[in-house]
Scaffold this motif. Structure first.
Motif, PDB file in Angstrom:
ATOM      1  N   LYS A   1      36.991  18.439  -2.469  1.00 17.65           N
ATOM      2  CA  LYS A   1      38.651  19.032  -2.765  1.00 17.65           C
ATOM      3  C   LYS A   1      38.809  18.394  -4.485  1.00 17.65           C
ATOM      4  CE  LYS A   1      37.878  20.574   1.297  1.00 17.65           C
ATOM      5  NZ  LYS A   1      38.210  21.750   1.765  1.00 17.65           N
ATOM      6  N   VAL A   2      39.231  17.782  -4.877  1.00 18.25           N
ATOM      7  CA  VAL A   2      40.137  17.469  -5.884  1.00 18.25           C
ATOM      8  C   VAL A   2      39.477  18.577  -7.300  1.00 18.25           C
ATOM      9  CG1 VAL A   2      40.691  15.842  -7.535  1.00 18.25           C
ATOM     10  CG2 VAL A   2      41.112  15.019  -5.055  1.00 18.25           C
ATOM     11  N   VAL A   3      38.569  18.745  -7.216  1.00 15.47           N
ATOM     12  CA  VAL A   3      36.939  19.149  -8.307  1.00 15.47           C
ATOM     13  C   VAL A   3      37.402  20.172  -7.338  1.00 15.47           C
ATOM     14  CG1 VAL A   3      35.149  19.320  -9.245  1.00 15.47           C
ATOM     15  CG2 VAL A   3      34.961  17.166  -8.486  1.00 15.47           C
ATOM     16  N   VAL A   4      37.562  21.133  -6.778  1.00 14.42           N
ATOM     17  CA  VAL A   4      37.675  22.266  -6.675  1.00 14.42           C
ATOM     18  C   VAL A   4      38.908  22.902  -6.727  1.00 14.42           C
ATOM     19  CG1 VAL A   4      37.488  23.891  -4.662  1.00 14.42           C
ATOM     20  CG2 VAL A   4      35.936  22.098  -4.845  1.00 14.42           C
ATOM     21  N   TYR A   5      40.226  21.765  -6.557  1.00 17.52           N
ATOM     22  CA  TYR A   5      41.762  22.248  -6.795  1.00 17.52           C
ATOM     23  C   TYR A   5      41.643  22.382  -8.188  1.00 17.52           C
ATOM     24  CZ  TYR A   5      45.883  22.036  -6.601  1.00 17.52           C
ATOM     25  OH  TYR A   5      47.322  21.826  -7.267  1.00 17.52           O
ATOM     26  N   MET A   6      41.287  21.411  -8.713  1.00 16.19           N
ATOM     27  CA  MET A   6      41.415  21.386 -10.650  1.00 16.19           C
ATOM     28  C   MET A   6      40.534  22.726 -10.994  1.00 16.19           C
ATOM     29  SD  MET A   6      43.290  18.803 -10.738  1.00 16.19           S
ATOM     30  CE  MET A   6      43.758  18.480 -12.388  1.00 16.19           C
ATOM     31  N   GLU A   7      39.393  22.940 -10.292  1.00 13.32           N
ATOM     32  CA  GLU A   7      38.628  23.989 -11.019  1.00 13.32           C
ATOM     33  C   GLU A   7      39.139  25.768 -11.012  1.00 13.32           C
ATOM     34  OE1 GLU A   7      34.577  23.621 -10.389  1.00 13.32           O
ATOM     35  OE2 GLU A   7      34.073  22.513 -11.827  1.00 13.32           O
ATOM     36  N   ASP A   8      40.073  25.538 -10.206  1.00  8.94           N
ATOM     37  CA  ASP A   8      40.931  26.665  -9.134  1.00  8.94           C
ATOM     38  C   ASP A   8      41.421  27.059 -10.345  1.00  8.94           C
ATOM     39  OD1 ASP A   8      40.601  28.608  -7.716  1.00  8.94           O
ATOM     40  OD2 ASP A   8      42.246  27.814  -6.223  1.00  8.94           O
ATOM     41  N   PRO A   9      41.410  28.095 -10.764  1.00  6.47           N
ATOM     42  CA  PRO A   9      43.003  28.642 -11.875  1.00  6.47           C
ATOM     43  C   PRO A   9      44.247  28.714 -10.789  1.00  6.47           C
ATOM     44  CG  PRO A   9      41.526  30.253 -11.344  1.00  6.47           C
ATOM     45  CD  PRO A   9      41.015  29.554 -10.304  1.00  6.47           C
ATOM     46  N   LYS A  10      45.236  28.350 -11.610  1.00  6.75           N
ATOM     47  CA  LYS A  10      46.687  28.254 -10.884  1.00  6.75           C
ATOM     48  C   LYS A  10      47.175  29.382 -10.982  1.00  6.75           C
ATOM     49  CE  LYS A  10      51.522  26.418 -13.130  1.00  6.75           C
ATOM     50  NZ  LYS A  10      52.047  25.549 -13.671  1.00  6.75           N
ATOM     51  N   ALA A  11      46.695  30.361 -11.089  1.00  2.64           N
ATOM     52  CA  ALA A  11      47.164  31.879 -10.342  1.00  2.64           C
ATOM     53  C   ALA A  11      46.986  31.944  -9.446  1.00  2.64           C
ATOM     54  CB  ALA A  11      46.802  32.724 -11.417  1.00  2.64           C
ATOM     55  N   SER A  12      45.928  31.657  -9.372  1.00  2.00           N
ATOM     56  CA  SER A  12      44.755  31.854  -7.822  1.00  2.00           C
ATOM     57  C   SER A  12      45.213  31.224  -6.644  1.00  2.00           C
ATOM     58  CB  SER A  12      43.240  31.171  -7.950  1.00  2.00           C
ATOM     59  OG  SER A  12      42.813  31.567  -6.363  1.00  2.00           O
ATOM     60  N   ARG A  13      45.985  29.926  -7.150  1.00  2.00           N
ATOM     61  CA  ARG A  13      46.581  28.473  -5.900  1.00  2.00           C
ATOM     62  C   ARG A  13      47.852  29.467  -5.909  1.00  2.00           C
ATOM     63  NH1 ARG A  13      44.470  24.558 -10.413  1.00  2.00           N
ATOM     64  NH2 ARG A  13      46.579  24.450 -10.578  1.00  2.00           N
ATOM     65  N   GLU A  14      48.845  29.908  -6.552  1.00  2.00           N
ATOM     66  CA  GLU A  14      49.773  30.394  -6.685  1.00  2.00           C
ATOM     67  C   GLU A  14      49.870  31.463  -6.013  1.00  2.00           C
ATOM     68  OE1 GLU A  14      52.228  31.069 -10.178  1.00  2.00           O
ATOM     69  OE2 GLU A  14      52.109  28.980 -11.077  1.00  2.00           O
ATOM     70  N   ARG A  15      49.202  32.359  -5.859  1.00  2.00           N
ATOM     71  CA  ARG A  15      49.003  33.748  -4.938  1.00  2.00           C
ATOM     72  C   ARG A  15      47.820  32.765  -3.164  1.00  2.00           C
ATOM     73  NH1 ARG A  15      44.321  35.574  -5.278  1.00  2.00           N
ATOM     74  NH2 ARG A  15      43.998  35.251  -7.320  1.00  2.00           N
TER      75      ARG A  15
END
Length: 62
Positions: free
Chosen positions: A15-29
């Motif tokens: 879960k941490v690896v997937v979160y870290m690899e996900d772009p910041k803009a995608s997480r914010e959206r």
């Protein structure tokens, strides 16, 4: 056979690896698309109550 602790560490690491690899803009959206907790847990009840209360306050001022 793997113990429960090993499985938990593996799951959290994935879960941490997937979160870290996900772009910041995608997480914010994704965070912006979340619905408010009141609608999630109580549905339309808070909305109906707020509309009723605003109408009641408006009618009492007349």
């Amino acid at each position: 056979m793997a113990s429960g602790g090993d499985d938990l560490v593996k799951y959290i690491t994935e879960k941490v690896v997937v979160y870290m690899e996900d772009p910041k803009a995608s997480r914010e959206r994704r965070k912006a698309e979340k619905q408010p907790w009141s609608e999630k847990w109580f549905g339309m009840l808070p909305l109906g109550w707020s509309i009723w209360r605003s109408n009641w306050a408006r009618n009492s001022k007349k």
